[in-house]
Scaffold this motif. Structure first.
Motif, PDB file in Angstrom:
ATOM      1  N   LYS A  77       0.857  -1.179   0.000  1.00  0.00           N
ATOM      2  CA  LYS A  77       0.000   0.000   0.000  1.00  0.00           C
ATOM      3  C   LYS A  77       0.896   1.233   0.000  1.00  0.00           C
ATOM      4  O   LYS A  77       1.892   1.278   0.707  1.00  0.00           O
ATOM      5  N   TYR A  78       0.514   2.199  -0.779  1.00  0.00           N
ATOM      6  CA  TYR A  78       1.258   3.450  -0.813  1.00  0.00           C
ATOM      7  C   TYR A  78       0.525   4.469   0.037  1.00  0.00           C
ATOM      8  O   TYR A  78      -0.665   4.669  -0.113  1.00  0.00           O
ATOM      9  N   VAL A  79       1.284   5.086   0.935  1.00  0.00           N
ATOM     10  CA  VAL A  79       0.714   6.026   1.888  1.00  0.00           C
ATOM     11  C   VAL A  79       1.505   7.319   1.805  1.00  0.00           C
ATOM     12  O   VAL A  79       2.733   7.299   1.739  1.00  0.00           O
ATOM     13  N   SER A  80       0.821   8.430   1.840  1.00  0.00           N
ATOM     14  CA  SER A  80       1.503   9.718   1.859  1.00  0.00           C
ATOM     15  C   SER A  80       2.251   9.849   3.183  1.00  0.00           C
ATOM     16  O   SER A  80       1.698   9.621   4.254  1.00  0.00           O
ATOM     17  N   ALA A  81       3.515  10.207   3.093  1.00  0.00           N
ATOM     18  CA  ALA A  81       4.335  10.341   4.291  1.00  0.00           C
ATOM     19  C   ALA A  81       3.759  11.358   5.264  1.00  0.00           C
ATOM     20  O   ALA A  81       3.872  11.205   6.481  1.00  0.00           O
ATOM     21  N   SER A  82       3.100  12.379   4.753  1.00  0.00           N
ATOM     22  CA  SER A  82       2.540  13.406   5.635  1.00  0.00           C
ATOM     23  C   SER A  82       1.389  12.865   6.475  1.00  0.00           C
ATOM     24  O   SER A  82       1.059  13.432   7.512  1.00  0.00           O
TER      25      SER A  82
END
Length: 112
Positions: free
Chosen positions: A25-30
């Motif tokens: 899963k790709y998650v925004s670091a922010s």
């Protein structure tokens, strides 16, 4: 979640979280990192996807999630039992659609 980038000037950062055998899963670091840590990571990575592996001991072994590991263990046990009961290597190879070499490896493998 989708592949979201975090923009700080010219820097975009997305984090790939390893969840085992499932697609990453790709998650925004922010969304998950405190701002001070995000700025620290941006010193090393600029506008890239960052892979963060699971800690040792938390990773699943191959086939545990899908059940394939258990399926193959049961199949191999069945092959060994049939071999002990007198089925030949070539009969087992035909029945299980495996090569004779694969059947030999299964029936002659020593248990740990």
């Amino acid at each position: 979640m989708n592949l979201a980038g975090l923009s700080y000037g010219l820097c975009n950062l997305a984090i790939s979280i390893d969840g085992g055998a499932k697609p990453m899963k790709y998650v925004s670091a922010s969304e998950i990192l405190p701002e001070y840590l995000l700025h620290e990571i941006q010193k090393y990575v600029h506008g890239s996807v960052l892979y963060i592996p699971s800690p040792e001991g938390r990773r699943k072994k191959w086939g545990q999630i899908s059940g394939q590991r258990e399926y193959l263990q049961k199949r191999n046990l069945e092959i060994k039992q049939l071999f002990r009961m007198g089925r030949s290597i070539d009969q087992l190879a035909d029945s299980y659609c495996l090569s004779e070499d694969s059947i030999r490896k299964i029936v002659y493998k020593k248990e740990k």
